[in-house]
Design an enzyme around this catalytic site. Sequence first.
Site, PDB file in Angstrom:
ATOM      1  CD  GLU A 136      36.082 -33.536 -13.584  1.00 62.39           C
ATOM      2  OE1 GLU A 136      36.121 -34.059 -14.685  1.00 62.39           O
ATOM      3  OE2 GLU A 136      35.079 -33.530 -12.877  1.00 62.39           O
ATOM      4  CD  GLU A 306      27.913 -35.460 -10.362  1.00 59.82           C
ATOM      5  OE1 GLU A 306      28.994 -35.980 -10.709  1.00 59.82           O
ATOM      6  OE2 GLU A 306      27.482 -34.408 -10.891  1.00 59.82           O
ATOM      7  CD  GLU A 328      31.266 -34.515 -16.866  1.00 63.48           C
ATOM      8  OE1 GLU A 328      30.084 -34.806 -16.627  1.00 63.48           O
ATOM      9  OE2 GLU A 328      32.126 -34.390 -15.972  1.00 63.48           O
TER      10      GLU A 328
END
Length: 865
Positions: A136, A306, A328
């Site tokens: 990412e 996560e 996010e």
Amino acid sequence: MALPQSNVPADREVLPSNVKPLKYSLTLDPNFETFKFGGNVKIDLAVKEESDFITLNSVDIEIHSAKVGDSVAKNISFDEEKQTVTFKFDEKFAEGTTITVDVDFTGILNDNMAGFYRSSYEENGKTKYLATTQMEPTDCRRAFPSFDEPSLKAEFDVTLVSDEHLTALSNMDVKEVTKLENGRKATTFNTTPLMSTYLVAFIVGDLRYVESDKFRIPVRVYATPGLEQQGQFAADLTAKTLDFFEKKFGIQYPLPKIDNVAIADFSAGAMENWGLITYRVVDLLFDEKTSNLVTKQRVAEVVQHELAHQWFGNLVTMDWWEGLWLNEGFATWMSWFSCNEFYPDWKVWEQYVTDSLQQALALDALRSSHPIEVPVKKADEINQIFDAISYAKGSSLLKMISRWLGEDVFIKGVSNYLKKHKYGNTQTSDLWEALSEASGKNVVEVMDVWTKKMGFPVITVTEDSANNKIHVKQNRYLTTGDVKPEEDEVIYPVFLGLKTDKGTDESIVLNTREKSLTLDGGLGFYKLNADSAGIYRTSYPAERWIQLGKDGSEGKLSVEDRAGLVADAGALATAGYQSTDNLLNLVNGWKQETSFVVWDEIITRVSAIKAAWIFEDKATRDALTKFIHSLVAEKANKLGWEFSATDSFQDQRLKSLLFGSAASAKDTKVEQFSKEAFAKYIAGDKDAIHPNLRASIFGVVARTGGATEYEQLFNIYSNPVSPDEKITALRTLGRFEDEALIQRTLGYLFDGTVRSQDIYIPMQGLRTHRAGIEALWTWIQVNWDEVTKRLPPGLSMLGSVVAIGTSGFTSDAKIQEIKKFFENKSTKGFNQSLAQSFDTIKSKASWVARDNQSLNKWLKENGFN
Ligand code: BES
Ligand code: ZN
């Protein structure tokens, strides 16, 4: 729903849509001697338009051949700027057919922490390597040629070739292991569900694990040999959290296993790869005896963040990076939500006000901020939006919505959103739709402004007590305090959250420029932005600040209210909306404060004055130190710095915070204790320094010590009791102000002593003093070529280094100097950080110019100067 290709903004750098990937079969063979990897990938493609070419993403990969069936690509061309490779064939592929492109290649097992890379660690004095991935946002293309865009989801079959004694991991569980010649093996993993390329992961290395059997599938934490025992806390938390999220969302975690792996060289904090989450060592491993509470909370936050991504991002993915906040922002909000479930005594939502909310407000108060939904076109722009806007403003917006809709309705809507779009891609509007459906409210109408426009307002309150009225007016807020009319056109829908003696009225929305409110009970007690749940600052008349100070002491305000008031008073002073006196008077009246969260904000805001005045005369700075001492020393000494088993989380945090503040305010008792404790520690008494006091004690040692103490701290760095001690010692090295020691610290940045992932840490230490700020900036200029080589613009670390290395300054002259240095250099990948740094410096310069006199007057009148 994914954007139809025809609606993709023309300047967005995306791949041609003639083919679509369906499934990858990937084989990789990393070599720890040559630091290269051999690879083959077969990609099944749906042909969408008749064509004779295939274009995919590829960077730093040597392509040996590409074929479709018997047809070999005659022409292979690279576009370095676009990071693509195009295979051209003699034949045309017919629309509606499925073809398989078969590519042989060699890649570089690089040491830049991007793509498929190598990480090193020491074992019995020998350097060892493991191979791991960080894809990412746009580095999957360094690991294998791929259609490296989040909406091009496919299935993946991964095979890893390695020595037979090594552990091979990927997103899925192992399907089969085949013995090869020369003590080697091929590990093949089961097929993944449909997923984005940025979530693919594989690791080969000598790894050990601990596990938790408290969840229906295997939950493991892996580390290099000897460290795995420190993974138990994270393993147990992973099991609990997966169970919690499954129940809240009503959707099972879909993979057959989950692994968390600690990686010695890691650019971010952690990465949510589906089923194979990777972490910085300090953000995963935790040992109750040698690590401190802050580390424990950080590990909990990162792990839960996560894990939340396993749904938000992995199962349901933004269709393009413009929607990064959907990943996010949600992962951030969910990590607090889940932490609050498992550690209610931590009261994390109180901490949220001084943590995420202030991060969001700080960045978004800069002219160089950006909207939550920001158009990004290519790799070096995408990297830069992993910032406080996507994370903290995103999550603060979710917090605002959940308060507005009610948490249960919010979660219901979110669950519907996940169910509807699982294995697919979304835009922000899909979220609003689901929330509107669940709540029956027009969510789009209220929220659109907040995601599409940057910035936030300051609400200025004026009072008409004779008529029981207050008047509120909103204007754009900038830290530099110099809003131009054309920057002040947006009207933000603001939840006013009015607290009075009668309770809280959450229903009032300010969706116009101004409004008058009648307070039936009069203006005795009132406060806006109840519990600091909104994304704005409030500016009251000067007398109201005094009254709110009293209200706070009398228990009328929540911790969130008090922390938010201190933050607002501080920020408004910095930006010039209010005088600095308001802040000083407010905190001066709150010496009896009992919450560490409020104390934290008090110390942050007074320290911000110190940071802005760092290049001003010594008398002012000494007076500020005296002032801080007067705030904290008595309480610190009264509470003491012993920790007992019965201390609550709150007690412990308060003690360590006050101890640390008293230490930097040069309290003699605290200093003396620190020196003695350090001496005992060095002499071998490992219990002499409680982990909660470690950073503060090291800080005293650096401020008062010299070469001997430097050496001692360096030894701790080289041979620490825990990962967090190592980092704390490293940061402390930067705090030594002696010129020779500063140079010694700088010398360690590139000589192999400090890992690339950590070079910003000693910089944070240097940034705390004048000589360090100057020396660091000089060092950056002299070593610029090497800096950019080690931290390629693809990584967000370059931005951090530039920000830390420049934003300590406080004058317009320095802005000019810094501008001049970068004038003829590429600022690709960190232009945003640089602009933000200029705004920060500018705001400090104006603050000092504006308030230097009044600050000195206040300090004098109150007996500090
Ligand atoms: N997806 C990110 C990791 C990432 C960051 C990838 C930047 C690429 C660029 C991950 O979920 C993340 O947000 N990690 C945070 C930790 C979190 C607790 C805020 C990090 O790395 O700091
Ligand atoms: Zn994240």
